[in-house]
Structures are given as structure tokens and as C-alpha cells.
Design a protein around this motif. Structure first.
Motif, PDB file in Angstrom:
ATOM      1  N   GLY A  45     -10.314  -0.064  -4.768  1.00  0.00           N
ATOM      2  CA  GLY A  45     -10.404  -0.283  -3.340  1.00  0.00           C
ATOM      3  C   GLY A  45      -9.419  -1.292  -2.801  1.00  0.00           C
ATOM      4  N   VAL A  46      -8.413  -1.625  -3.588  1.00  0.00           N
ATOM      5  CA  VAL A  46      -7.385  -2.573  -3.135  1.00  0.00           C
ATOM      6  C   VAL A  46      -6.519  -1.925  -2.061  1.00  0.00           C
ATOM      7  N   VAL A  47      -6.218  -0.649  -2.227  1.00  0.00           N
ATOM      8  CA  VAL A  47      -5.515   0.123  -1.196  1.00  0.00           C
ATOM      9  C   VAL A  47      -6.302   1.395  -0.930  1.00  0.00           C
ATOM     10  N   ARG A  48      -6.015   2.013   0.206  1.00  0.00           N
ATOM     11  CA  ARG A  48      -6.700   3.233   0.604  1.00  0.00           C
ATOM     12  C   ARG A  48      -5.666   4.246   1.092  1.00  0.00           C
ATOM     13  N   PRO A  49      -5.990   5.542   1.039  1.00  0.00           N
ATOM     14  CA  PRO A  49      -5.052   6.547   1.561  1.00  0.00           C
ATOM     15  C   PRO A  49      -4.586   6.184   2.963  1.00  0.00           C
ATOM     16  N   GLY A  50      -3.290   6.319   3.194  1.00  0.00           N
ATOM     17  CA  GLY A  50      -2.695   5.967   4.476  1.00  0.00           C
ATOM     18  C   GLY A  50      -2.061   4.590   4.495  1.00  0.00           C
ATOM     19  N   ASP A  51      -2.417   3.729   3.517  1.00  0.00           N
ATOM     20  CA  ASP A  51      -1.800   2.403   3.432  1.00  0.00           C
ATOM     21  C   ASP A  51      -0.328   2.520   3.040  1.00  0.00           C
ATOM     22  N   THR A  52       0.413   1.440   3.275  1.00  0.00           N
ATOM     23  CA  THR A  52       1.832   1.398   2.902  1.00  0.00           C
ATOM     24  C   THR A  52       2.019   0.514   1.682  1.00  0.00           C
ATOM     25  N   LEU A  53       2.694   1.051   0.672  1.00  0.00           N
ATOM     26  CA  LEU A  53       3.034   0.301  -0.527  1.00  0.00           C
ATOM     27  C   LEU A  53       4.508  -0.088  -0.447  1.00  0.00           C
ATOM     28  N   LEU A  54       4.799  -1.317  -0.826  1.00  0.00           N
ATOM     29  CA  LEU A  54       6.131  -1.899  -0.665  1.00  0.00           C
ATOM     30  C   LEU A  54       6.624  -2.459  -1.982  1.00  0.00           C
ATOM     31  N   ASP A  55       7.896  -2.267  -2.269  1.00  0.00           N
ATOM     32  CA  ASP A  55       8.507  -2.970  -3.397  1.00  0.00           C
ATOM     33  C   ASP A  55      10.026  -2.879  -3.333  1.00  0.00           C
TER      34      ASP A  55
END
Length: 354
Positions: A45-55
Motif C-alpha cells: 500500500g505504499v503506492v496505488r494504481p495511478g500514482d507516479t513513480l520517479l527515478d
């Protein structure tokens, strides 16, 4: 049957090149870590569908993270190196990933620090983004457990020496950790370019290039120096010779870091002919077609190359050096203190261990 192309691309093959010398070949290795890391974050539950992942990425991880986001209905934002090529830019665009590419720079070390600084700026403007922290979060180790199990099953050997580019520390460090759970005699040989701070070669400059992906100009928290038994430092030209020989002798078309790992693995095989030497081929050779393989006439015979045996990093010298590391601590410049800050979602517990 695979449910997504990321699973197919991430599945490695073990290829026996000669008795006792085995290649662990990936099409794109970091998909293994990116997919497992993203799945872990979703499960917790740290991220959910629709969130943005960055790196930040020099190339391979960007593609891996874009595929993981495609699979799990997430958005992807990459701060890319100046070395990201047209083919990858096009793939990322079609996959829906946003790429911010650094302007050309004569110093790839500066390119890396600029990318990390830009990540910080983006997080300040978008605190809801999740920073994947591929260089520091040990969730990137998770995907390599299945790979270790495959290696143990197919080699059936408890005397394996694993050889591979160090890079962020996730692949070689995690694989060795998982292998040692069942085969404590596993040895780990790391491969570095000159100019990288990770194992203390920043004072030796390679006049051609720092090999992207296996070295660093900044500290990486995922590198556990205590796991490494031996380190090889290779120049661009020795890695080029390895890549060309690997294709010519074994028809294996792989990237520049693979050429460096193959060079080191052949040497380790000569020193311990009764052990199984397993080296990592992290990606294919396509992005090196012009910079490496078109220069095949420049490749020197591998049998003419011998590493300088050194006992301290102060004695490192081009074109190839080898040192028994014996699990020594990180050099001062490579120590990560304090840990890098993260976005609010990144500060939720995502640690997985190894």
C-alpha cells in the motif's frame, strides 16, 4: 505463458560457454528488480494504481521502470542521462513514460549528480510522487531471489563464483546474498570502471569513458561492500575487447559491462578451474553497435591482457587492475551517511532486506 512482456524479458538464460564458465544472460536485467519492487510497493500500500513513480537512470532502469508501470497501471517519470539514445526515448514515449534528459556533458560524473539533484527538485514540486531510489532502497534486491533459485537448480553447484558489474549494488549483491543462503561457499567478484568512487578508483581517470551502469560518482546505499571478495577495474578498451571476444568466440551479443564481466570471469576461471564461474550479461549489445562493435578491429586479443595485481586502491592503474577485497568496508568517499531523503510516500516502510 507470460501475462506481460516484462516477465518474458526479465527471465534470464544460463548458457554454458565452456566447462566451468557460465553466462547468466538477460535481455534487460533491471526489469527483474523493477517489477518485483513495484509489486512489493503495491502489495504494502505504499503506492496505488495511478500514482507516479520517479527515478534517475542512465538507460536500462528507465526502460525497466516504464515496463513495470505499464504493467501495474502507474505513471512513470524518468530523469535520464545524456547517454539515453533515440531508440529508448521513442520506446519510453510510446509507453507513456515522461523523460527529462540531461543536456550533453563532457563529464558523465557531473551528469549523474545533476540527475539526482533534478530528482530532488521534482519531489519538492510534486511531494505525492514516489521516488524509487534504485541506488538506495533494498526493495530492488527482491527480484533476484528467483534468479538465485534458478542458478542453484541449473548449476547444482555449491562452489560458484559470481562475477558482475557492481552498479547500484542490487544485482550482484542480492544474488550473492540469496545464493549464500543455500551455498555458503559462493564467492562474489565485482567489476568496476576506473573513475568510480564505489570501490575507491576515483583518482584513476579513463581517458575514454566511465562505463555507464557499473560505476558511480556518488555513494550508493545498495552496495554492501562486505559481500565482495574480489574487485576488478577495467578500462573502456579492455571491456571492448571482452565484448568483441564474447561475440566472436561464443556468438553472444551483449553490452559493454558484460564484456568487462566476461574478461574478469575468464581470469577467475583460470585461477580456480574446479569452480563454476558465473558472469552476468545485463543487457544486449544493440545500444553499443556503433560505440563498441563497429570498432571490432581495435579489439586486442584477450590472452594478451593480464590484470595488475594490487593490494591497495592507491596502486590501481590502467588498463586493468585486480584486488582481493575480502569484504572490506566502503572507502570513505563511498559511504552513505546520512541516508538520502525521500518523498512522503517513500518514507513509508518499503524495506525488504535480502
Amino acid at each position: 505463458m507470460y501475462d506481460h512482456v516484462a516477465d518474458a524479458i526479465g527471465a534470464p538464460d544460463l548458457i554454458r560457454l565452456e566447462p566451468g564458465l557460465v553466462c547468466l544472460r538477460f535481455e534487460t536485467m533491471k526489469i527483474v528488480s523493477a517489477v518485483a519492487a513495484v509489486r512489493h510497493l503495491l502489495d504494502r500500500g505504499v503506492v496505488r494504481p495511478g500514482d507516479t513513480l520517479l527515478d534517475s537512470s542512465s538507460g536500462i532502469y528507465a526502460y525497466a521502470l516504464a515496463l513495470a508501470c505499464h504493467r501495474y497501471d502507474l505513471r512513470c517519470h524518468i530523469v535520464g542521462s545524456t547517454t539515453v539514445d533515440h531508440t529508448l526515448r521513442t520506446q519510453l514515449a510510446v509507453l507513456g513514460a515522461r523523460l527529462e534528459q540531461m543536456a550533453p556533458s563532457e563529464d558523465l560524473k557531473l551528469d549523474q549528480s545533476r540527475r539526482v539533484a533534478r530528482v530532488g527538485e521534482i519531489l519538492a514540486a510534486h511531494p505525492d510522487y514516489h521516488w524509487m531510489r534504485q541506488y538506495h532502497d533494498d526493495i530492488h534486491h527482491l527480484g533476484y531471489r528467483a534468479v538465485a533459485e534458478q542458478v542453484l537448480k541449473e548449476t547444482g553447484d555449491d562452489a560458484v563464483t559470481l562475477v558482475g558489474g557492481v552498479g547500484s549494488g542490487a544485482s550482484t549483491g542480492a544474488l550473492a546474498g540469496y545464493l549464500r543462503e543455500h551455498a555458503p561457499g559462493t564467492a562474489l567478484v565485482g567489476v568496476q570502471p576506473f573513475g568510480s568512487i564505489t570501490f575507491g578508483s576515483e583518482h584513476v581517470a579513463d581517458p575514454e569513458i566511465i562505463i555507464a551502469g557499473i560505476g558511480s560518482s556518488i555513494p550508493f546505499g545498495n552496495v554492501d561492500h562486505g559481500r565482495y571478495d574480489v574487485v576488478h577495474w577495467t578500462s573502456f578498451r579492455t571491456a571492448l575487447a571482452g565484448s568483441i571476444d564474447l561475440l566472436r568466440r561464443h556468438a553472444l551479443f551483449a553490452g559493454l559491462s558484460t564484456g568487462a564481466a566476461y574478461l574478469a570471469a575468464r581470469w577467475e576461471h583460470r585461477q580456480a578451474p574446479t569452480r563454476t564461474i558465473l558472469f552476468i550479461a545485463a543487457d544486449t549489445g544493440h545500444r553499443y553497435a556503433d560505440s563498441v562493435f563497429a570498432r571490432h578491429d581495435e579489439a586486442v586479443p584477450l590472452d594478451s591482457l593480464t590484470p595488475h595485481q594490487v593490494t591497495t586502491v592507491r596502486d590501481l592503474r590502467l588498463p586493468w587492475s585486480r584486488m582481493a577485497w575480502h569484504g572490506a568496508p566502503a572507502p570513505a568517499a563511498a559511504r552513505v551517511t546520512p541516508p538520502p531523503s525521500a518523498s512522503p510516500t517513500s518514507r513509508r516502510s518499503s524495506s525488504a532486506g535480502c
